[in-house]
Scaffold this motif. Structure first.
Motif, PDB file in Angstrom:
ATOM      1  N   PHE A   5      13.045   0.556  12.062  1.00 19.39           N
ATOM      2  CA  PHE A   5      14.352  -0.006  11.669  1.00 19.39           C
ATOM      3  C   PHE A   5      14.681   0.613  10.447  1.00 19.39           C
ATOM      4  CE2 PHE A   5      16.591  -3.496   9.371  1.00 19.39           C
ATOM      5  CZ  PHE A   5      17.560  -3.547  10.116  1.00 19.39           C
ATOM      6  N   SER A   6      15.887   0.944  10.252  1.00 23.34           N
ATOM      7  CA  SER A   6      16.663   1.545   9.049  1.00 23.34           C
ATOM      8  C   SER A   6      15.582   2.561   8.463  1.00 23.34           C
ATOM      9  CB  SER A   6      16.780   0.389   8.488  1.00 23.34           C
ATOM     10  OG  SER A   6      17.624   0.738   6.907  1.00 23.34           O
ATOM     11  N   SER A   7      15.200   3.315   9.141  1.00 21.82           N
ATOM     12  CA  SER A   7      14.288   4.387   8.512  1.00 21.82           C
ATOM     13  C   SER A   7      14.961   5.629   8.172  1.00 21.82           C
ATOM     14  CB  SER A   7      13.066   4.557   9.380  1.00 21.82           C
ATOM     15  OG  SER A   7      13.323   5.357  10.595  1.00 21.82           O
ATOM     16  N   GLU A   8      16.082   5.738   8.927  1.00 26.12           N
ATOM     17  CA  GLU A   8      17.061   6.983   8.689  1.00 26.12           C
ATOM     18  C   GLU A   8      16.447   8.018   9.394  1.00 26.12           C
ATOM     19  OE1 GLU A   8      18.186   7.174   4.575  1.00 26.12           O
ATOM     20  OE2 GLU A   8      19.164   5.284   5.024  1.00 26.12           O
ATOM     21  N   GLY A   9      15.476   8.034  10.267  1.00 24.65           N
ATOM     22  CA  GLY A   9      14.645   8.972  11.017  1.00 24.65           C
ATOM     23  C   GLY A   9      13.717   9.549  10.246  1.00 24.65           C
TER      24      GLY A   9
ATOM     25  N   ASP B  84       0.800  -1.257  -0.097  1.00 33.25           N
ATOM     26  CA  ASP B  84       0.157   0.122   0.079  1.00 33.25           C
ATOM     27  C   ASP B  84       0.833   1.415   0.073  1.00 33.25           C
ATOM     28  OD1 ASP B  84       0.768  -0.930   2.527  1.00 33.25           O
ATOM     29  OD2 ASP B  84      -0.609   0.498   3.487  1.00 33.25           O
ATOM     30  N   GLN B  85       1.995   0.956   0.439  1.00 37.29           N
ATOM     31  CA  GLN B  85       3.130   2.298   0.215  1.00 37.29           C
ATOM     32  C   GLN B  85       4.106   2.168  -0.762  1.00 37.29           C
ATOM     33  OE1 GLN B  85       2.761   5.001   2.495  1.00 37.29           O
ATOM     34  NE2 GLN B  85       0.830   3.717   2.974  1.00 37.29           N
ATOM     35  N   ASN B  86       3.855   1.040  -1.679  1.00 40.05           N
ATOM     36  CA  ASN B  86       5.110   1.083  -2.691  1.00 40.05           C
ATOM     37  C   ASN B  86       6.254   0.812  -2.363  1.00 40.05           C
ATOM     38  OD1 ASN B  86       2.878   1.384  -4.411  1.00 40.05           O
ATOM     39  ND2 ASN B  86       3.365   3.565  -4.744  1.00 40.05           N
ATOM     40  N   PHE B  87       6.565   0.030  -1.109  1.00 43.69           N
ATOM     41  CA  PHE B  87       7.660  -0.321  -0.654  1.00 43.69           C
ATOM     42  C   PHE B  87       8.531  -1.284  -1.557  1.00 43.69           C
ATOM     43  CE2 PHE B  87       7.083   0.401   4.185  1.00 43.69           C
ATOM     44  CZ  PHE B  87       6.961   1.843   3.891  1.00 43.69           C
ATOM     45  N   ILE B  88       9.801  -1.236  -1.781  1.00 42.13           N
ATOM     46  CA  ILE B  88      10.386  -2.221  -2.475  1.00 42.13           C
ATOM     47  C   ILE B  88      11.618  -2.944  -1.769  1.00 42.13           C
ATOM     48  CG2 ILE B  88      10.396  -0.915  -4.654  1.00 42.13           C
ATOM     49  CD1 ILE B  88      12.966   0.133  -4.293  1.00 42.13           C
ATOM     50  N   GLU B  89      12.029  -2.293  -0.548  1.00 45.47           N
ATOM     51  CA  GLU B  89      12.843  -2.937   0.317  1.00 45.47           C
ATOM     52  C   GLU B  89      12.304  -3.935   1.459  1.00 45.47           C
ATOM     53  OE1 GLU B  89      16.080  -3.047  -0.289  1.00 45.47           O
ATOM     54  OE2 GLU B  89      15.752  -1.515  -2.221  1.00 45.47           O
ATOM     55  N   THR B  90      12.828  -5.002   1.677  1.00 45.00           N
ATOM     56  CA  THR B  90      12.583  -5.864   2.784  1.00 45.00           C
ATOM     57  C   THR B  90      12.943  -5.223   4.098  1.00 45.00           C
ATOM     58  OG1 THR B  90      13.501  -7.849   1.159  1.00 45.00           O
ATOM     59  CG2 THR B  90      13.274  -8.057   3.723  1.00 45.00           C
ATOM     60  N   ARG B  91      12.073  -5.428   4.943  1.00 47.14           N
ATOM     61  CA  ARG B  91      12.190  -4.844   6.214  1.00 47.14           C
ATOM     62  C   ARG B  91      12.026  -3.281   6.494  1.00 47.14           C
ATOM     63  NH1 ARG B  91      10.975  -8.037  10.300  1.00 47.14           N
ATOM     64  NH2 ARG B  91      12.019 -10.049   9.939  1.00 47.14           N
ATOM     65  N   ALA B  92      11.599  -2.679   5.329  1.00 42.02           N
ATOM     66  CA  ALA B  92      11.244  -1.262   5.123  1.00 42.02           C
ATOM     67  C   ALA B  92      10.229  -0.856   6.360  1.00 42.02           C
ATOM     68  CB  ALA B  92      10.980  -0.698   3.996  1.00 42.02           C
ATOM     69  N   THR B  93      10.356   0.239   6.876  1.00 47.19           N
ATOM     70  CA  THR B  93       9.438   0.555   7.840  1.00 47.19           C
ATOM     71  C   THR B  93       8.559   1.971   7.530  1.00 47.19           C
ATOM     72  OG1 THR B  93       9.189   1.093  10.233  1.00 47.19           O
ATOM     73  CG2 THR B  93      11.018   2.009   8.986  1.00 47.19           C
ATOM     74  N   MET B  94       7.486   2.270   8.070  1.00 47.16           N
ATOM     75  CA  MET B  94       6.883   3.236   7.562  1.00 47.16           C
ATOM     76  C   MET B  94       7.018   4.523   8.198  1.00 47.16           C
ATOM     77  SD  MET B  94       3.006   2.281   6.743  1.00 47.16           S
ATOM     78  CE  MET B  94       2.522   0.528   6.844  1.00 47.16           C
ATOM     79  N   PHE B  95       7.713   4.411   9.570  1.00 42.11           N
ATOM     80  CA  PHE B  95       7.737   5.527  10.680  1.00 42.11           C
ATOM     81  C   PHE B  95       8.875   5.803  10.999  1.00 42.11           C
ATOM     82  CE2 PHE B  95       3.308   3.481  11.126  1.00 42.11           C
ATOM     83  CZ  PHE B  95       2.894   4.642  10.514  1.00 42.11           C
TER      84      PHE B  95
END
Length: 75
Positions: free
Chosen positions: A65-69, A50-61
């Motif tokens: 994890f690994s959101s770079e703030g 629903d957010q067009n993520f392409i990376e494994t373990r990507a986070t929304m907020f």
């Protein structure tokens, strides 16, 4: 093998696997989602497609994890 296969959860991707969009395009994702909504089973959309993520373990907020703030949530 399963008592009631129509109770199986179906999904196109989830945070623990390669994302569908990593190897495909948005029109193919829409077609895959339409398929799981019309096949037997319980259609499930884990956060990501629903957010067009392409990376494994990507986070929304930003605190994830690994959101770079940064928030990666798009309404």
């Amino acid at each position: 093998m399963y008592v009631n296969p129509s109770r199986m959860i179906t999904f196109v991707d989830n945070p623990d696997m390669n994302r569908f969009l990593k190897a495909s395009d948005i029109n193919s994702l829409k077609q895959a989602l339409a398929l799981i909504f019309t096949r037997p089973g319980i259609p499930t959309i884990y956060y990501g497609p629903d957010q067009n993520f392409i990376e494994t373990r990507a986070t929304m907020f930003a605190s994830g994890f690994s959101s770079e703030g940064k928030d990666h949530y798009d309404t």
